[in-house]
Design a protein around this motif. Structure first.
Motif, PDB file in Angstrom:
ATOM      1  N   UNK A 187      39.186  73.867  41.045  1.00 41.81           N
ATOM      2  CA  UNK A 187      39.636  72.635  41.764  1.00 41.81           C
ATOM      3  C   UNK A 187      41.014  72.183  41.171  1.00 41.81           C
ATOM      4  N   UNK A 188      41.326  72.212  40.106  1.00 46.94           N
ATOM      5  CA  UNK A 188      42.628  71.886  39.547  1.00 46.94           C
ATOM      6  C   UNK A 188      43.640  72.887  39.778  1.00 46.94           C
ATOM      7  N   UNK A 189      43.388  73.982  40.055  1.00 45.35           N
ATOM      8  CA  UNK A 189      44.098  75.049  40.352  1.00 45.35           C
ATOM      9  C   UNK A 189      44.467  75.049  42.099  1.00 45.35           C
ATOM     10  N   UNK A 190      43.369  74.850  42.487  1.00 51.36           N
ATOM     11  CA  UNK A 190      43.664  74.637  43.890  1.00 51.36           C
ATOM     12  C   UNK A 190      44.463  73.575  44.372  1.00 51.36           C
ATOM     13  N   UNK A 191      44.468  72.284  43.635  1.00 55.79           N
ATOM     14  CA  UNK A 191      45.422  71.472  43.948  1.00 55.79           C
ATOM     15  C   UNK A 191      46.825  71.699  43.517  1.00 55.79           C
ATOM     16  N   UNK A 192      46.856  72.332  42.504  1.00 56.98           N
ATOM     17  CA  UNK A 192      48.370  72.703  42.244  1.00 56.98           C
ATOM     18  C   UNK A 192      48.774  73.636  43.342  1.00 56.98           C
ATOM     19  N   UNK A 193      48.181  74.903  43.790  1.00 55.07           N
ATOM     20  CA  UNK A 193      48.680  75.580  44.659  1.00 55.07           C
ATOM     21  C   UNK A 193      48.791  74.909  46.099  1.00 55.07           C
ATOM     22  N   UNK A 194      48.000  73.856  46.283  1.00 51.82           N
ATOM     23  CA  UNK A 194      48.090  73.242  47.486  1.00 51.82           C
ATOM     24  C   UNK A 194      49.401  72.282  47.534  1.00 51.82           C
ATOM     25  N   UNK A 195      49.717  71.653  46.392  1.00 50.77           N
ATOM     26  CA  UNK A 195      50.932  70.964  46.271  1.00 50.77           C
ATOM     27  C   UNK A 195      52.073  71.788  46.502  1.00 50.77           C
ATOM     28  N   UNK A 196      52.000  72.902  45.682  1.00 47.20           N
ATOM     29  CA  UNK A 196      53.395  73.955  45.843  1.00 47.20           C
ATOM     30  C   UNK A 196      53.297  74.333  47.193  1.00 47.20           C
ATOM     31  N   UNK A 197      52.329  74.594  47.828  1.00 44.25           N
ATOM     32  CA  UNK A 197      52.559  75.010  49.234  1.00 44.25           C
ATOM     33  C   UNK A 197      53.030  73.861  50.106  1.00 44.25           C
ATOM     34  N   UNK A 198      52.397  72.707  50.004  1.00 44.99           N
ATOM     35  CA  UNK A 198      52.928  71.522  50.983  1.00 44.99           C
ATOM     36  C   UNK A 198      54.542  71.473  50.924  1.00 44.99           C
ATOM     37  N   UNK A 199      55.080  71.696  49.516  1.00 42.77           N
ATOM     38  CA  UNK A 199      56.376  71.338  49.370  1.00 42.77           C
ATOM     39  C   UNK A 199      57.092  72.304  49.892  1.00 42.77           C
ATOM     40  N   UNK A 200      56.629  73.721  49.920  1.00 47.95           N
ATOM     41  CA  UNK A 200      57.404  74.646  50.607  1.00 47.95           C
ATOM     42  C   UNK A 200      57.435  74.684  52.061  1.00 47.95           C
ATOM     43  N   UNK A 201      56.264  74.380  52.568  1.00 48.49           N
ATOM     44  CA  UNK A 201      55.880  74.234  54.072  1.00 48.49           C
ATOM     45  C   UNK A 201      56.790  73.088  54.621  1.00 48.49           C
ATOM     46  N   UNK A 202      56.971  71.957  53.939  1.00 47.36           N
ATOM     47  CA  UNK A 202      57.694  70.864  54.248  1.00 47.36           C
ATOM     48  C   UNK A 202      59.047  71.372  54.507  1.00 47.36           C
ATOM     49  N   UNK A 203      59.699  71.891  53.425  1.00 46.55           N
ATOM     50  CA  UNK A 203      61.096  72.364  53.262  1.00 46.55           C
ATOM     51  C   UNK A 203      61.619  73.273  54.405  1.00 46.55           C
ATOM     52  N   UNK A 204      60.419  74.243  54.863  1.00 48.08           N
ATOM     53  CA  UNK A 204      60.875  75.120  55.841  1.00 48.08           C
ATOM     54  C   UNK A 204      60.659  74.284  57.504  1.00 48.08           C
ATOM     55  N   UNK A 205      59.672  73.341  57.439  1.00 50.20           N
ATOM     56  CA  UNK A 205      59.545  72.658  58.816  1.00 50.20           C
ATOM     57  C   UNK A 205      60.806  71.953  59.081  1.00 50.20           C
ATOM     58  N   UNK A 206      61.422  71.398  58.000  1.00 51.30           N
ATOM     59  CA  UNK A 206      62.775  70.425  58.107  1.00 51.30           C
ATOM     60  C   UNK A 206      64.036  71.316  58.539  1.00 51.30           C
ATOM     61  N   UNK A 207      63.817  72.437  58.115  1.00 50.09           N
ATOM     62  CA  UNK A 207      65.072  73.375  58.075  1.00 50.09           C
ATOM     63  C   UNK A 207      65.294  73.771  59.590  1.00 50.09           C
ATOM     64  N   UNK A 208      66.690  73.615  60.089  1.00 45.80           N
ATOM     65  CA  UNK A 208      67.020  74.020  61.444  1.00 45.80           C
ATOM     66  C   UNK A 208      67.350  75.562  61.349  1.00 45.80           C
ATOM     67  N   UNK A 209      66.680  76.254  62.130  1.00 46.50           N
ATOM     68  CA  UNK A 209      67.441  77.748  62.111  1.00 46.50           C
ATOM     69  C   UNK A 209      68.465  77.774  62.401  1.00 46.50           C
ATOM     70  N   UNK A 210      69.139  77.078  63.286  1.00 49.25           N
ATOM     71  CA  UNK A 210      70.559  77.311  63.819  1.00 49.25           C
ATOM     72  C   UNK A 210      71.755  77.274  62.428  1.00 49.25           C
TER      73      UNK A 210
END
Length: 395
Positions: free
Chosen positions: A367-390
């Motif tokens: 569970x702890x490892x899952x939370x760590x992985x989920x946290x790191x994934x959310x940070x990365x996903x958020x960065x990709x979402x807010x980045x404009x491809x242009x």
């Protein structure tokens, strides 16, 4: 320009995500190492902690016969115990549905080894007639020999360690049957070697009968520390306990209740805080090392995610790609960490070191490892979402 349709299978994008992960070998190894280190620290420290806690109530677990323990209401453990008059034993025996009840005495006693060194040992006194409460696993000797005058049974770790005889050249000769040492200025003869669960402190564990216990105590003892009892088959244990507890001077407990009472007393020492800080350090390591490296790896691949967005990749597809990467490194790091912990525990199984690794700990670490992985994934996903491809691909 070719656009991805909603009906396109995400299979190829997942493969692409894995290639992106494997292609950046240094970053991938760094993330896996961070999760491995966090898993190892969390699982190992937690296993040691659980092992120490389980040792605190070893007196109960090493004595499977009784299903009821009777103590003085203020007694917390065999470390913090208040004696009861011997007459209370007859009171317990007279209660309906009690099949048998036996005394169980404990005391710390001074020892003088064959080399003349001083030690403190934990002496247990068991019932002379039934020998209930004696060691369940005898390595050498017979438990019935405890009825001899001045006889004792000692644990194998002390026989090979603190009570062993040291020769002039430094060689240790283990204590064997027939050897003797002093208990409280009285001669004690070893009639057996046993294997028991070690306590929190690496002290010799010694068994004798109640009559010999009084002899080694060097004073007239008309009291008992614990009463171990067994109910008749089919008896209502709760009803029996209710009868015992109707006496204000007695406190009847089931095995599980007594174990928890001892564990709570042990946790008052502050050991939970110490090991809790170690586990917290493992969690911090996981978030800082694994999270930061995974985030940096995402930044390095940001142009590829921008390209995917530009050709029609939606947020769900990108989320699946990044989540797959985080899950893969998380599973690998988790398996490596728990594997090393289990191997380490197997390697120390015959030593005095404490270690307990139940399946609940596996689940807790996962569970702890899952939370760590989920946290790191959310940070990365958020960065990709807010980045404009242009901004990355040009207009």
């Amino acid at each position: 320009m070719c656009y991805l349709s909603k009906q396109d299978n995400a299979y190829y994008m997942i493969l692409l995500a894995l290639k992106m992960l494997i292609g950046n070998r240094a970053a991938s190894i760094g993330v896996i190492f961070g999760i491995f280190l966090a898993t190892l620290l969390i699982s190992q420290q937690a296993a040691i902690f659980l092992g120490l806690v389980s040792r605190s109530y070893r007196m109960v677990t090493d004595m499977p016969g009784p299903n009821i323990w009777v103590i003085d209401p203020v007694t917390e453990s065999d470390e913090k115990v208040r004696s009861m008059p011997e007459g209370y034993l007859d009171v317990v025996r007279s209660i309906h549905d009690i099949e048998w009840a036996v005394p169980f005495d404990v005391m710390y006693v001074p020892l003088v080894t064959q080399n003349g060194t001083f030690e403190i040992g934990h002496l247990y006194g068991i019932d002379d007639a039934t020998l209930i409460g004696g060691p369940a696993e005898m390595i050498e000797g017979n438990i019935k020999d405890l009825r001899r005058e001045g006889s004792v049974i000692i644990d194998i770790y002390s026989a090979n360690g603190s009570l062993a005889k040291t020769l002039p050249d430094g060689t240790k000769v283990p204590l064997r049957i027939g050897d003797s040492f002093e208990i409280n200025s009285h001669r004690a003869v070893v009639v057996g070697i046993c294997k028991v669960t070690q306590g929190f402190y690496p002290q010799p564990i010694i068994f004798s009968t109640v009559s010999q216990f009084k002899y080694f105590a060097s004073f007239q003892k008309n009291s008992v520390e614990f009463i171990a009892a067994k109910t008749r088959p089919g008896a209502d244990v709760n009803k029996v306990l209710k009868t015992i507890n109707s006496y204000s001077v007695l406190n009847g407990l089931t095995r599980d209740e007594f174990e928890w009472r001892i564990a709570k007393s042990f946790l008052k020492t502050g050991i939970l805080i110490n090991f809790g800080l170690s586990v917290a350090l493992g969690i911090i390591i996981g978030f800082s090392i694994a999270g930061q490296i995974f985030y940096i790896m995402t930044l390095e691949n940001l142009k590829y995610y921008a390209l995917i967005k530009a050709i029609g990749g939606n947020q769900r597809l990108i989320t699946q790609m990044i989540t797959t990467q985080a899950a893969l490194v998380g599973v690998i790091g988790y398996l490596l960490g728990t594997g090393c912990t289990i191997i380490w525990g197997y390697a120390i199984r015959e030593t005095t070191l404490a270690f307990l690794f139940p399946w609940e700990l596996l689940l807790f670490t996962a569970v702890i490892v899952s939370i760590i992985c989920l946290f790191t994934a959310i940070l990365s996903i958020h960065k990709v979402f807010i980045t404009d491809p242009k901004t990355l691909l040009g207009t």
